[in-house]
Design an enzyme around this catalytic site. Sequence first.
Site, short mmCIF file in Angstrom:
data_model
loop_
_atom_site.label_atom_id
_atom_site.label_comp_id
_atom_site.label_asym_id
_atom_site.label_seq_id
_atom_site.Cartn_x
_atom_site.Cartn_y
_atom_site.Cartn_z
N PRO A 113 -4.50 46.99 48.07
CA PRO A 113 -5.77 46.50 47.39
C PRO A 113 -7.18 46.62 48.27
O PRO A 113 -8.18 46.16 47.56
CB PRO A 113 -5.55 45.20 47.07
CG PRO A 113 -4.47 44.49 47.64
CD PRO A 113 -3.92 45.76 48.27
N CYS A 240 4.11 44.89 57.25
CA CYS A 240 4.64 43.82 56.99
C CYS A 240 6.01 43.40 57.01
O CYS A 240 6.46 42.54 56.12
CB CYS A 240 3.79 43.09 55.87
SG CYS A 240 4.07 43.64 54.42
N1 SAM Z 1 -3.47 48.54 53.25
C1 SAM Z 1 -3.62 47.79 52.25
C2 SAM Z 1 -4.37 46.54 52.24
O1 SAM Z 1 -4.59 46.14 53.51
O2 SAM Z 1 -5.04 46.06 51.28
C3 SAM Z 1 -2.18 47.32 51.77
C4 SAM Z 1 -1.20 48.78 51.38
S1 SAM Z 1 0.34 48.29 50.64
C5 SAM Z 1 1.30 47.70 52.11
C6 SAM Z 1 1.07 49.99 50.43
C7 SAM Z 1 0.21 50.68 49.67
O3 SAM Z 1 0.83 52.10 49.75
C8 SAM Z 1 0.57 50.54 47.99
O4 SAM Z 1 -0.72 50.06 47.46
C9 SAM Z 1 1.21 51.90 47.55
O5 SAM Z 1 0.57 51.83 46.17
C10 SAM Z 1 0.59 52.72 48.24
N2 SAM Z 1 1.35 54.02 48.42
C11 SAM Z 1 2.72 54.13 48.47
N3 SAM Z 1 3.01 55.50 48.53
C12 SAM Z 1 1.97 56.13 48.59
C13 SAM Z 1 1.58 57.48 48.92
N4 SAM Z 1 2.52 58.35 49.14
N5 SAM Z 1 0.22 58.01 48.98
C14 SAM Z 1 -0.61 56.92 49.13
N6 SAM Z 1 -0.40 55.59 48.47
C15 SAM Z 1 0.94 55.28 48.58
#
Ligand code: SAM
Length: 310
Positions: A113, A240
């Site tokens: 987010p 995390c």
């Molecule tokens: N960096 C964010 C923050 O600090 O608010 C949190 C990121 S969360 C750990 C991982 C995110 O990666 C999720 O929102 C998911 O939808 C996205 N995601 C998963 N696979 C992905 C891909 N192949 N390409 C882009 N985003 C991806």
Amino acid sequence: TNVRNAGDQLPRYVRVNTLKTTLEDVIDYLKREGFSYQGHANGIQDLSGLSKNAFICDLHLPNLLVFSEKTDFHDHYLYKAGHIILQDKASCLPAFLLNPPAGSHVIDACAAPGNKTSHLAALMGNKGKLFAFDLDAKRLSTMSTLLLRAGVTCHRLANQDFLKVDPLGADYKDVKYILLDPSCSGSGMVCLRDGSSEQPEDQAQTQEASRLQALSAFQQRCLSHALTFPQVQRVVYSTCSIHTEENEQVVAACLQQNPNFRLVRLLPHWPERGLSPHTHCLRASTTKTLTHGFFVAMFERQSNGSQAIL
Ligand code: SAM
């Protein structure tokens, strides 16, 4: 359960959003509201056991304030106005360590987010280009709201699979910094862990092992992809998770496949390191750093010939 309690007992961290305000203004505002300001922390022990109305400046990260576990800012004016961001200390590490200068071109590969995106924008002073990708449209729409509230203007959001972003695309030719915070098991998020399960123990363990292998493979692909951007100098990788499969093992595999990159030795005074031999990386935990469980590594391109000189 005990695990739930561990999360409840962590200090509350508040990142001051320097796109909207200053550390001094936030401290003054809170003092006028009756909070008691304790100055700068000298050690980790200063971050725990704060009384309900006390707060202190963190010892590792600038623009980060620390409050007691009982403090809740979700209804506070400073939060609603985007002057403060409620973000665990460990999750402030990746953007702080990447530290892209104003004017630089940066990718936040898995961004929603968007707390790390807004942190990057603050470090860049909203100057430069910040390309943010995420696969999940719903999370991206939450992210737009958050970035608007935080006053971020240098970003371009795309509902796109990072693995399909073309490193040779004209838009990315000047990208020197990439932040990669991909989906992970979330095993470091103490408040989300729930020990109870209906499944037999051995079955649950097999499922967990194959889930970790799948995540680890995905994380490796993302990291290798990030390292293929032609001008990239630094890539910060974070999870995390507390599992070595998602952390040191991903780092080890990518180092082996990309001999033109090496690890940067991060924050020498940070109390918890990556598992040997990856002690250049950082770990974080409820016990040693008073944060959620977390892992950070930073890759840096070796300048031409530096291998021979060193
Ligand atoms: N960096 C964010 C923050 O600090 O608010 C949190 C990121 S969360 C750990 C991982 C995110 O990666 C999720 O929102 C998911 O939808 C996205 N995601 C998963 N696979 C992905 C891909 N192949 N390409 C882009 N985003 C991806």
